[in-house]
Design a protein around this motif. Structure first.
Motif, PDB file in Angstrom:
ATOM      1  N   GLN A   1      45.963  41.102  37.173  1.00 33.91           N
ATOM      2  CA  GLN A   1      45.268  42.186  36.662  1.00 33.91           C
ATOM      3  C   GLN A   1      43.939  41.295  35.787  1.00 33.91           C
ATOM      4  O   GLN A   1      42.752  41.982  35.792  1.00 33.91           O
ATOM      5  CB  GLN A   1      45.770  42.703  35.112  1.00 33.91           C
ATOM      6  CG  GLN A   1      45.030  43.584  34.354  1.00 33.91           C
ATOM      7  CD  GLN A   1      44.708  44.844  35.156  1.00 33.91           C
ATOM      8  OE1 GLN A   1      45.578  45.432  35.558  1.00 33.91           O
ATOM      9  NE2 GLN A   1      43.413  45.428  34.921  1.00 33.91           N
TER      10      GLN A   1
ATOM     11  N   VAL B   1      47.939  47.327  39.204  1.00 33.60           N
ATOM     12  CA  VAL B   1      47.017  46.787  39.023  1.00 33.60           C
ATOM     13  C   VAL B   1      45.960  47.635  40.024  1.00 33.60           C
ATOM     14  O   VAL B   1      45.115  47.911  39.554  1.00 33.60           O
ATOM     15  CB  VAL B   1      47.062  45.149  39.370  1.00 33.60           C
ATOM     16  CG1 VAL B   1      45.765  44.724  39.228  1.00 33.60           C
ATOM     17  CG2 VAL B   1      48.021  44.491  38.489  1.00 33.60           C
ATOM     18  N   GLY B   2      46.459  47.413  41.245  1.00 32.62           N
ATOM     19  CA  GLY B   2      45.426  48.268  42.303  1.00 32.62           C
ATOM     20  C   GLY B   2      44.193  47.719  42.504  1.00 32.62           C
ATOM     21  O   GLY B   2      43.563  46.990  41.763  1.00 32.62           O
ATOM     22  N   SER B   3      43.516  48.108  43.569  1.00 33.46           N
ATOM     23  CA  SER B   3      42.148  47.703  44.120  1.00 33.46           C
ATOM     24  C   SER B   3      41.033  48.244  43.266  1.00 33.46           C
ATOM     25  O   SER B   3      41.421  49.548  42.793  1.00 33.46           O
ATOM     26  CB  SER B   3      41.912  48.002  45.536  1.00 33.46           C
ATOM     27  OG  SER B   3      42.980  47.495  46.307  1.00 33.46           O
ATOM     28  N   ASN B   4      40.106  47.702  42.878  1.00 36.40           N
ATOM     29  CA  ASN B   4      38.848  48.220  42.311  1.00 36.40           C
ATOM     30  C   ASN B   4      37.737  47.526  42.562  1.00 36.40           C
ATOM     31  O   ASN B   4      37.656  46.742  43.752  1.00 36.40           O
ATOM     32  CB  ASN B   4      39.067  48.270  40.821  1.00 36.40           C
ATOM     33  CG  ASN B   4      39.054  47.042  40.119  1.00 36.40           C
ATOM     34  OD1 ASN B   4      38.731  45.804  40.807  1.00 36.40           O
ATOM     35  ND2 ASN B   4      39.083  46.901  38.651  1.00 36.40           N
TER      36      ASN B   4
ATOM     37  N   GLN C   1      45.350  52.081  42.827  1.00 33.61           N
ATOM     38  CA  GLN C   1      45.888  51.932  41.626  1.00 33.61           C
ATOM     39  C   GLN C   1      47.100  53.122  41.619  1.00 33.61           C
ATOM     40  O   GLN C   1      46.668  54.260  41.556  1.00 33.61           O
ATOM     41  CB  GLN C   1      44.866  52.264  40.490  1.00 33.61           C
ATOM     42  CG  GLN C   1      43.904  50.983  40.534  1.00 33.61           C
ATOM     43  CD  GLN C   1      42.663  51.333  39.514  1.00 33.61           C
ATOM     44  OE1 GLN C   1      42.594  52.390  38.974  1.00 33.61           O
ATOM     45  NE2 GLN C   1      42.278  50.137  39.059  1.00 33.61           N
TER      46      GLN C   1
ATOM     47  N   ALA D   1      41.325  42.033  38.362  1.00 32.72           N
ATOM     48  CA  ALA D   1      40.623  43.481  38.251  1.00 32.72           C
ATOM     49  C   ALA D   1      39.755  43.486  37.268  1.00 32.72           C
ATOM     50  O   ALA D   1      38.796  43.903  37.228  1.00 32.72           O
ATOM     51  CB  ALA D   1      41.881  44.417  38.116  1.00 32.72           C
TER      52      ALA D   1
END
Length: 632
Positions: free
Chosen positions: A227, A62-65, A101, A230
């Protein structure tokens, strides 16, 4: 313990993954306090390290955004995995990380950290929020769980755990230092933490809590569920929570571990009503304990339980609170109003949940209820949220101690020998007990085993028996004259089974005690192999190794090396009555779970067999009849 907030803040100036460069969308979102920040407190300094690293990799998918920031404190062990984490080489000790990500950025190397120290938790929360300000905050604590005793088990710090009081102080102080009133979501990706005691203690700290009543499979949550954050920074906590709960179920079904899962999301704002309803229910039971104790004892024996073990000193003794109250209310009408009010309060608090077929009907909250005072952990008296319930337990045990001798179980069979006959179902043991004990009886079981040459009995298992409800004073136990075997394809061993069967769930669970030897190890670890199956078809629905850590008192799925060895254990009772768990064979089986095969082999004709039928009352008083027969 090493204080590291200054180190973390200094590294934030240097690490683009933390502070970003001018114009970075993540930096701009953080500065304006938009979206979500998720903090992950990953206690990987245990045998769950490989699973927790997989979770973090999953989360990095998913990761940071610009909508979501993910920070983690990850404490790793020396022995369980040497794998890198998203390109970051193996390490021992703790690191403060930012998950991007498909990548990870090290914000600080913290060295050896005792994750069971609430100061470590509060430091991480305060630093994580300072570095990643947002509109909404979630905290996930991931490792072994132990229900009301807490969570964790840091092996480099003497198996240090976070008690409920320490969780409350660590989270509370971290939020206070960060200037945040409470979390939007508190999650325990750990076994057994969906308890009344936990939820009540955590209520001031978060709007929602997600946890499991049952033991969790090693894969834990599906972190891809995040997700939704995000994709949309305006996602509310209930939408996030539902995604986590449903994602957990979907992943468990895909992994073949969905048969006995539970996961519930609790509205902690409703826990005040649950507190009040439980206190009222507990007081009603205490006031009427002489009348209701037999009903409570019978319902306690049959209600859905979690973290079971054949050894009562290891069993967690966690019972489903909603189901327990409901059944007591049906059978004891003088407390039915109080029981109904408690069930309603629990239903209002549990806003979303999933259960596998083995946990069908679970209410979403468990409570501690050892069947006898001898099994009660004295530390339970220190659990602030459980004072009313603890007072009831004390009165319940007193009522059990007060059962007159003439009303305690006593079989009338001559010489203590059961009536015996064989039929198409196998060996039938029949005992007739004094009806003076009938109202107090809570349980009946049959145990069976082979008589050894020295007169000892090697028991193969134990399962429920029946008590007639027609006033006849008859108890009946049936043994189908088979023994369970486990094979790795090369060797085969007998195994001891404890059978749990729920007619309403339409599935059955077998718990098998084992000794597990890691490759090259001389010492073994006590493990339970839990097998859930369909009794109609015989199909295995779920099979999992669960390990118990006696130092920390925690449970979790065992990461078993396929080349390690398992040795099933059998209960051996010597002629003098001394009982011990002994290896079933001097040959170990490979621990590769997917390759194991289970069978139920008929006992050979001529086998000398011992069987014992036992009834017990709610006070723990019991009597048995026995038979020694030759298999026809």
């Amino acid at each position: 313990m090493r204080r590291w907030s200054v180190v973390g803040a200094a590294l934030c100036v240097l690490a683009a993954g933390c502070s970003g460069e001018a114009g970075d969308p993540a930096e701009e979102a953080a500065a304006s306090g938009e979206g979500w920040t998720v903090l992950v407190y990953s206690i990987a300094d245990t045998d769950l390290e490989p699973y927790l690293l997989a979770d973090l990799t999953e989360f990095a998918g998913v990761g940071s955004n610009e909508n979501l920031q993910i920070a983690a404190m990850v404490d790793r062990a020396a022995d369980y995995s040497t794998d890198p984490l998203l390109g970051l080489d193996d390490w021992v000790g703790a690191k403060y990380l930012s998950l991007g990500q498909g990548e990870v950025t090290e914000l600080a190397d913290l060295g050896e950290v005792d994750t069971g120290d609430p100061a470590a938790l509060s430091d991480f929360i305060a630093q994580g929020i300072a570095d990643h300000p947002a509109e909404n905050y979630a905290l996930v604590i991931s490792d072994h769980g132990a229900s009301w005793p807490g969570v964790g088990g840091d092996e480099s710090a003497g198996h240090s755990t976070l008690t409920l009081d320490e969780l409350r102080s660590g989270i509370g102080e971290g939020l206070a230092e960060a200037g945040v009133e409470k979390l939007d979501l508190l999650g325990f990706d750990a076994c057994l933490m969906a308890t009344y005691e936990t939820a009540s203690a955590m209520a001031p700290l978060a709007d929602r809590m997600i946890a499991s009543q049952e033991l969790e499979p090693g894969h834990g949550w599906d972190y891809g569920a995040f997700q939704v954050l995000a994709d949309d920074p305006a996602t509310d906590v209930d939408t996030l929570g539902a995604a986590i709960v449903d994602g957990y179920q979907a992943q468990a079904e895909a992994e073949g571990t969905g048969a006995d899962i539970t996961l519930s999301m609790l509205d902690l704002g409703q826990m005040g009503a649950v507190d009040e309803a439980l206190a009222t229910f507990s007081a009603a039971l205490t006031d009427r304990v002489a009348d209701v104790a037999p009903v409570v004892g019978r319902e306690r024996e049959t209600v859905l339980g979690f973290g079971r073990d054949a050894d009562p000193t290891v069993d967690t003794h966690m019972a489903d609170l909603g189901l327990l109250a409901s059944e007591i209310g049906v059978e004891a009408l003088d407390v039915s109003d109080e029981a109904d009010a408690l069930v309603t309060a629990i239903n209002d608090a549990v806003v979303h949940e999933v259960t596998g077929p083995a946990a069908l009907g679970a209410s979403g909250l468990s409570i501690y209820f050892p069947p006898t005072e001898e099994l009660l952990d004295p530390d339970y008296a220190s659990v602030e949220s459980a004072q009313a319930w603890g007072a009831f337990l004390a009165s319940y045990y007193d009522a059990g101690d007060a059962i007159p001798a003439e009303e305690q179980p006593e079989f009338q069979n001559a010489g203590g020998q059961a009536e015996v006959f064989f039929d198409q179902d196998g060996l039938n043991l029949v005992g007739t007990f004094d009806l003076a004990a009938a109202d107090n009886l809570a349980t009946a079981t049959i145990g069976y085993g082979q008589v050894a040459a020295d007169g000892s009995v090697v028991f193969f298992g134990e399962e429920p028996a029946e008590i007639a409800d027609d006033g006849s004073g008859i108890a009946l136990g049936i043994y189908d004259l088979t023994t369970m075997t486990i094979s790795d394809g090369e060797d085969t061993s007998y195994a001891y089974l404890t059978l749990n069967y729920d007619d309403e769930a339409e599935v059955a669970t077998i718990d098998v005690p084992l000794a597990y030897y890691a490759p090259g190890a001389d010492d073994y670890e006590d493990v339970i192999l839990s097998i859930t199956f369909d009794p109609e078809s015989g199909d295995v629905l779920n099979e999992t190794y669960y390990g118990y850590n006696p130092q920390a008192g925690t449970f979790g799925e065992l990461y078993a090396d396929p080349t390690g060895l398992i040795v099933p254990k059998l209960l051996v009772v010597a002629p003098d009555g001394t009982a011990s768990w002994e290896p079933a064979s001097d040959i170990g089986l490979y621990a590769d779970l997917p390759s194991l095969q289970y069978d139920f082999e008929p006992l050979p004709s001529g086998t000398e067999l011992y069987a014992e039928l036992t009834v017990a009352d709610f006070g723990g008083n019991s009597d048995s009849v026995w038979a020694q027969v030759v298999v026809p």
